[in-house]
Write a protein that holds these residues in place. Structure first.
Motif, PDB file in Angstrom:
ATOM      1  N   GLU A 135       0.840  -1.196   0.000  1.00  0.00           N
ATOM      2  CA  GLU A 135       0.000   0.000   0.000  1.00  0.00           C
ATOM      3  C   GLU A 135       0.882   1.256   0.000  1.00  0.00           C
ATOM      4  O   GLU A 135       1.761   1.403   0.841  1.00  0.00           O
ATOM      5  N   LYS A 136       0.658   2.142  -0.966  1.00  0.00           N
ATOM      6  CA  LYS A 136       1.406   3.404  -1.027  1.00  0.00           C
ATOM      7  C   LYS A 136       0.949   4.307   0.119  1.00  0.00           C
ATOM      8  O   LYS A 136      -0.223   4.316   0.485  1.00  0.00           O
ATOM      9  N   CYS A 137       1.868   5.069   0.634  1.00  0.00           N
ATOM     10  CA  CYS A 137       1.539   5.977   1.722  1.00  0.00           C
ATOM     11  C   CYS A 137       0.675   7.118   1.191  1.00  0.00           C
ATOM     12  O   CYS A 137       0.996   7.722   0.165  1.00  0.00           O
ATOM     13  N   GLY A 175       5.589   8.489  -2.114  1.00  0.00           N
ATOM     14  CA  GLY A 175       5.936   7.449  -3.071  1.00  0.00           C
ATOM     15  C   GLY A 175       6.401   6.168  -2.392  1.00  0.00           C
ATOM     16  O   GLY A 175       6.596   5.150  -3.043  1.00  0.00           O
ATOM     17  N   LEU A 176       6.587   6.229  -1.086  1.00  0.00           N
ATOM     18  CA  LEU A 176       7.022   5.057  -0.322  1.00  0.00           C
ATOM     19  C   LEU A 176       5.819   4.221   0.099  1.00  0.00           C
ATOM     20  O   LEU A 176       4.679   4.698   0.098  1.00  0.00           O
ATOM     21  N   ALA A 177       6.095   3.003   0.513  1.00  0.00           N
ATOM     22  CA  ALA A 177       5.051   2.152   1.063  1.00  0.00           C
ATOM     23  C   ALA A 177       4.630   2.706   2.425  1.00  0.00           C
ATOM     24  O   ALA A 177       5.462   3.211   3.187  1.00  0.00           O
ATOM     25  N   TYR A 178       3.348   2.620   2.716  1.00  0.00           N
ATOM     26  CA  TYR A 178       2.812   3.105   3.994  1.00  0.00           C
ATOM     27  C   TYR A 178       3.578   2.500   5.176  1.00  0.00           C
ATOM     28  O   TYR A 178       3.925   3.201   6.122  1.00  0.00           O
ATOM     29  N   ALA A 179       3.884   1.208   5.101  1.00  0.00           N
ATOM     30  CA  ALA A 179       4.575   0.514   6.195  1.00  0.00           C
ATOM     31  C   ALA A 179       5.982   1.054   6.448  1.00  0.00           C
ATOM     32  O   ALA A 179       6.521   0.911   7.537  1.00  0.00           O
TER      33      ALA A 179
END
Length: 161
Positions: A4-6, A11-15
């Motif tokens: 999941e995108k943040c 542009g980073l993954a939410y995690a």
């Protein structure tokens, strides 16, 4: 399955971006990072995080339930950072941002200059001021003013013919 995108637009993954901040595993190292995580907290209706990252001197009047209802009912469309200052070694910061959302099918943009201050070594939101439209500055030269080309003549007798 892709991560999941943040929602903050990094542009980073939410995690790997805002989730560790919202969960309390990490602290924001810049005012901008805190702003991004607060936007993401609105998209996730993480009201406890929003309250915790508001400077204690600025919590009076905070409407936990009203804020939660608004956050849950809005469709969050994106965050644009216009400008920011306030790094790891600073104690004060500002982030100008535009948060886009839709409410009852109507798209809106919240353009704010957010102020941040460190409290006990952690960035905290203090206040926000709405940013209005910038004034239009005309570069129109009057007929009797010196010509901007540098000729020394009046505009009307030179380039203004």
């Amino acid at each position: 399955m892709a991560a999941e995108k943040c929602p903050c637009g990094s542009g980073l993954a939410y995690a790997k971006c805002c989730e560790p901040l919202i969960s309390g595993a990490l602290q924001a190292d810049t005012a901008e990072r805190l702003m991004r995580s607060r936007y993401t907290a609105y998209t996730k209706a993480a009201m406890d995080y929003l309250f915790a990252t508001t400077h204690p001197d600025h919590r009076q009047g905070y409407d936990h339930e009203g804020t939660r209802k608004w956050a849950e009912n809005a469709a969050w469309l994106g965050l644009e950072i216009v400008s920011s200052r306030g790094g790891n070694d600073d104690t004060l910061g500002e982030v100008e941002f535009i948060a886009r959302f839709s409410e009852d099918g109507v798209e809106a943009a919240h353009h704010e200059l957010g102020k941040f201050k460190k409290h006990d070594g952690r960035w905290a939101f203090t206040e926000g001021k709405m940013v209005g439209a910038k004034p239009i500055i005309s570069n129109k030269t009057g007929r009797n003013e010196p010509c901007p080309c540098g000729s020394g003549s009046k505009y009307k007798k030179c380039c203004g013919k």
